[in-house]
Motif scaffolding. Structure first.
Motif, PDB file in Angstrom:
ATOM      1  N   LYS A  80       0.827  -1.210   0.000  1.00 49.46           N
ATOM      2  CA  LYS A  80       0.000   0.000   0.000  1.00 49.46           C
ATOM      3  C   LYS A  80       0.863   1.262   0.000  1.00 49.46           C
ATOM      4  O   LYS A  80       0.418   2.324   0.427  1.00 49.46           O
ATOM      5  CB  LYS A  80      -0.927  -0.003   1.221  1.00 49.46           C
ATOM      6  N   ASP A  81       2.097   1.126  -0.496  1.00 47.98           N
ATOM      7  CA  ASP A  81       3.029   2.257  -0.648  1.00 47.98           C
ATOM      8  C   ASP A  81       3.440   2.878   0.681  1.00 47.98           C
ATOM      9  O   ASP A  81       3.855   4.041   0.725  1.00 47.98           O
ATOM     10  CB  ASP A  81       2.441   3.343  -1.564  1.00 47.98           C
ATOM     11  N   ARG A  82       3.355   2.134   1.782  1.00 50.71           N
ATOM     12  CA  ARG A  82       3.798   2.638   3.075  1.00 50.71           C
ATOM     13  C   ARG A  82       5.283   2.318   3.265  1.00 50.71           C
ATOM     14  O   ARG A  82       5.700   1.168   3.069  1.00 50.71           O
ATOM     15  CB  ARG A  82       2.966   2.043   4.203  1.00 50.71           C
ATOM     16  N   LEU A  83       6.058   3.333   3.649  1.00 53.91           N
ATOM     17  CA  LEU A  83       7.496   3.148   3.835  1.00 53.91           C
ATOM     18  C   LEU A  83       7.749   2.193   4.988  1.00 53.91           C
ATOM     19  O   LEU A  83       7.209   2.352   6.082  1.00 53.91           O
ATOM     20  CB  LEU A  83       8.161   4.495   4.112  1.00 53.91           C
ATOM     21  N   MET A  84       8.635   1.206   4.745  1.00 52.63           N
ATOM     22  CA  MET A  84       8.932   0.205   5.767  1.00 52.63           C
ATOM     23  C   MET A  84      10.347   0.364   6.325  1.00 52.63           C
ATOM     24  O   MET A  84      10.537   0.439   7.531  1.00 52.63           O
ATOM     25  CB  MET A  84       8.773  -1.208   5.179  1.00 52.63           C
TER      26      MET A  84
ATOM     27  N   GLY B 112      13.163  12.478   6.838  1.00 55.61           N
ATOM     28  CA  GLY B 112      11.869  12.635   7.495  1.00 55.61           C
ATOM     29  C   GLY B 112      11.278  11.360   8.044  1.00 55.61           C
ATOM     30  O   GLY B 112      10.195  11.386   8.638  1.00 55.61           O
ATOM     31  N   ALA B 113      11.950  10.209   7.878  1.00 59.21           N
ATOM     32  CA  ALA B 113      11.393   8.941   8.339  1.00 59.21           C
ATOM     33  C   ALA B 113      11.843   8.664   9.766  1.00 59.21           C
ATOM     34  O   ALA B 113      13.000   8.896  10.123  1.00 59.21           O
ATOM     35  CB  ALA B 113      11.837   7.808   7.426  1.00 59.21           C
ATOM     36  N   PRO B 114      10.955   8.145  10.624  1.00 61.73           N
ATOM     37  CA  PRO B 114      11.351   7.816  11.997  1.00 61.73           C
ATOM     38  C   PRO B 114      12.202   6.549  12.041  1.00 61.73           C
ATOM     39  O   PRO B 114      12.242   5.770  11.082  1.00 61.73           O
ATOM     40  CB  PRO B 114      10.006   7.601  12.696  1.00 61.73           C
ATOM     41  N   LEU B 115      12.885   6.362  13.154  1.00 55.92           N
ATOM     42  CA  LEU B 115      13.705   5.161  13.362  1.00 55.92           C
ATOM     43  C   LEU B 115      13.104   4.379  14.524  1.00 55.92           C
ATOM     44  O   LEU B 115      12.934   4.913  15.622  1.00 55.92           O
ATOM     45  CB  LEU B 115      15.153   5.541  13.669  1.00 55.92           C
ATOM     46  N   ASP B 116      12.783   3.106  14.269  1.00 60.03           N
ATOM     47  CA  ASP B 116      12.226   2.262  15.332  1.00 60.03           C
ATOM     48  C   ASP B 116      13.266   1.262  15.844  1.00 60.03           C
ATOM     49  O   ASP B 116      13.525   1.190  17.034  1.00 60.03           O
ATOM     50  CB  ASP B 116      10.987   1.525  14.827  1.00 60.03           C
ATOM     51  N   HIS B 117      13.848   0.499  14.955  1.00 62.18           N
ATOM     52  CA  HIS B 117      14.874  -0.463  15.359  1.00 62.18           C
ATOM     53  C   HIS B 117      15.719  -0.815  14.139  1.00 62.18           C
ATOM     54  O   HIS B 117      15.398  -0.431  13.008  1.00 62.18           O
ATOM     55  CB  HIS B 117      14.252  -1.727  15.974  1.00 62.18           C
ATOM     56  N   VAL B 118      16.823  -1.564  14.359  1.00 63.47           N
ATOM     57  CA  VAL B 118      17.783  -1.892  13.303  1.00 63.47           C
ATOM     58  C   VAL B 118      18.038  -3.406  13.310  1.00 63.47           C
ATOM     59  O   VAL B 118      18.172  -4.024  14.375  1.00 63.47           O
ATOM     60  CB  VAL B 118      19.114  -1.136  13.515  1.00 63.47           C
TER      61      VAL B 118
ATOM     62  N   ILE C 164      17.370  -0.453   8.534  1.00 64.31           N
ATOM     63  CA  ILE C 164      16.871   0.551   9.480  1.00 64.31           C
ATOM     64  C   ILE C 164      15.339   0.587   9.348  1.00 64.31           C
ATOM     65  O   ILE C 164      14.816   1.113   8.362  1.00 64.31           O
ATOM     66  CB  ILE C 164      17.482   1.941   9.194  1.00 64.31           C
ATOM     67  N   TRP C 165      14.662   0.013  10.315  1.00 62.55           N
ATOM     68  CA  TRP C 165      13.203  -0.097  10.241  1.00 62.55           C
ATOM     69  C   TRP C 165      12.542   1.203  10.704  1.00 62.55           C
ATOM     70  O   TRP C 165      12.912   1.765  11.731  1.00 62.55           O
ATOM     71  CB  TRP C 165      12.708  -1.261  11.089  1.00 62.55           C
ATOM     72  N   HIS C 166      11.554   1.610   9.921  1.00 64.42           N
ATOM     73  CA  HIS C 166      10.771   2.803  10.265  1.00 64.42           C
ATOM     74  C   HIS C 166       9.412   2.444  10.883  1.00 64.42           C
ATOM     75  O   HIS C 166       8.614   3.345  11.168  1.00 64.42           O
ATOM     76  CB  HIS C 166      10.548   3.664   9.019  1.00 64.42           C
ATOM     77  N   VAL C 167       9.181   1.156  11.081  1.00 63.50           N
ATOM     78  CA  VAL C 167       7.945   0.661  11.686  1.00 63.50           C
ATOM     79  C   VAL C 167       8.313  -0.269  12.838  1.00 63.50           C
ATOM     80  O   VAL C 167       9.476  -0.670  12.987  1.00 63.50           O
ATOM     81  CB  VAL C 167       7.064  -0.078  10.650  1.00 63.50           C
ATOM     82  N   THR C 168       7.326  -0.632  13.630  1.00 60.12           N
ATOM     83  CA  THR C 168       7.563  -1.508  14.775  1.00 60.12           C
ATOM     84  C   THR C 168       7.768  -2.946  14.302  1.00 60.12           C
ATOM     85  O   THR C 168       7.472  -3.293  13.147  1.00 60.12           O
ATOM     86  CB  THR C 168       6.375  -1.444  15.743  1.00 60.12           C
ATOM     87  N   ARG C 169       8.265  -3.770  15.210  1.00 58.51           N
ATOM     88  CA  ARG C 169       8.464  -5.189  14.878  1.00 58.51           C
ATOM     89  C   ARG C 169       7.134  -5.854  14.516  1.00 58.51           C
ATOM     90  O   ARG C 169       7.087  -6.749  13.666  1.00 58.51           O
ATOM     91  CB  ARG C 169       9.115  -5.905  16.056  1.00 58.51           C
TER      92      ARG C 169
END
Length: 213
Positions: free
Chosen positions: A146-150, A174-180, A200-205
């Motif tokens: 759905k074109d959401r940045l992961m 502009g992308a947040p950092l959640d975990h690596v 570099i994940w921009h979403v939660t696990r």
């Protein structure tokens, strides 16, 4: 003898006329008293009328509103105020968030599956984009269906690590950092040498499940 009686009656009548006094004031009429010099004159009001002294005012008294009356007016005024506020309230405009895939394409990113023999949807990463001139390191950017940045991914050759080569790794603006996540890959189309994936994940696990398969 007769003349003497007539004379006596006439004298008595004249005495009565001479003794007439000023008639008494009629009942209910005010009597005026002669004021002394420098003193205010007081007038006796007619019977049943209120009396006012020199310092008293005849202005009518206004009764202050009670608390009940004030509360009733406030309750009646509130609905009118609410209706006026709703009439002047502008409808809220809900704007959709920007499409980050389209933003990446405007910045020169290309779908990896259009450049090399690479899956359109790579399990555990999603749909992968890269700027051709940045291969093999990247950065790569991945999206769900759905074109959401992961995630932003760097594919670091093991030779560069062995050679202690310095690396520049700018992230997606502009992308947040959640975990690596960091793991080894023996090679695949586009980066066919052994390398490490630095993800570099921009979403939660939990949200990673959107690109798990």
């Amino acid at each position: 003898m007769r003349n003497a009686l007539v004379t006596a009656a006439l004298v008595a009548s004249l005495g009565l006329i001479a003794d007439v006094r000023q008639p008494a004031a009629q009942f209910g009429q005010p009597q005026l008293s002669q004021p002394q010099f420098g003193q205010p004159q007081f007038v006796q009001p007619p019977f049943g009328q209120p009396q006012f002294g020199p310092s008293q005012s005849a202005a009518p008294q206004v009764q202050a509103p009670t608390r009940v009356q004030t509360a009733d007016k406030v309750r009646k005024a509130k609905p009118a105020v609410r209706r006026a506020a709703k009439a002047h309230r502008k409808p809220a405009v809900v704007r959709a968030p920007p499409n980050q895939r389209k933003m990446a394409e405007k910045n020169g990113y290309k779908r990896v599956s259009d450049l090399v023999n690479f899956p359109k949807f790579f399990p555990s990463l999603g749909i992968v984009f890269v700027k051709p001139e940045t291969l093999p390191l990247g950065p790569f950017v991945t999206f769900d269906r759905k074109d959401r940045l992961m995630a932003t991914v760097y594919m670091v050759p093991t030779k560069d690590i062995d050679d202690h080569k310095p690396l520049e790794a700018p992230g997606f603006a502009g992308a947040p950092l959640d975990h690596v996540s960091i793991y080894f890959n023996p090679g695949h189309p586009g980066v066919d040498v052994p390398h490490y994936h630095l993800v570099i994940w921009h979403v939660t696990r939990k949200e990673e499940a959107r690109v798990a398969k």
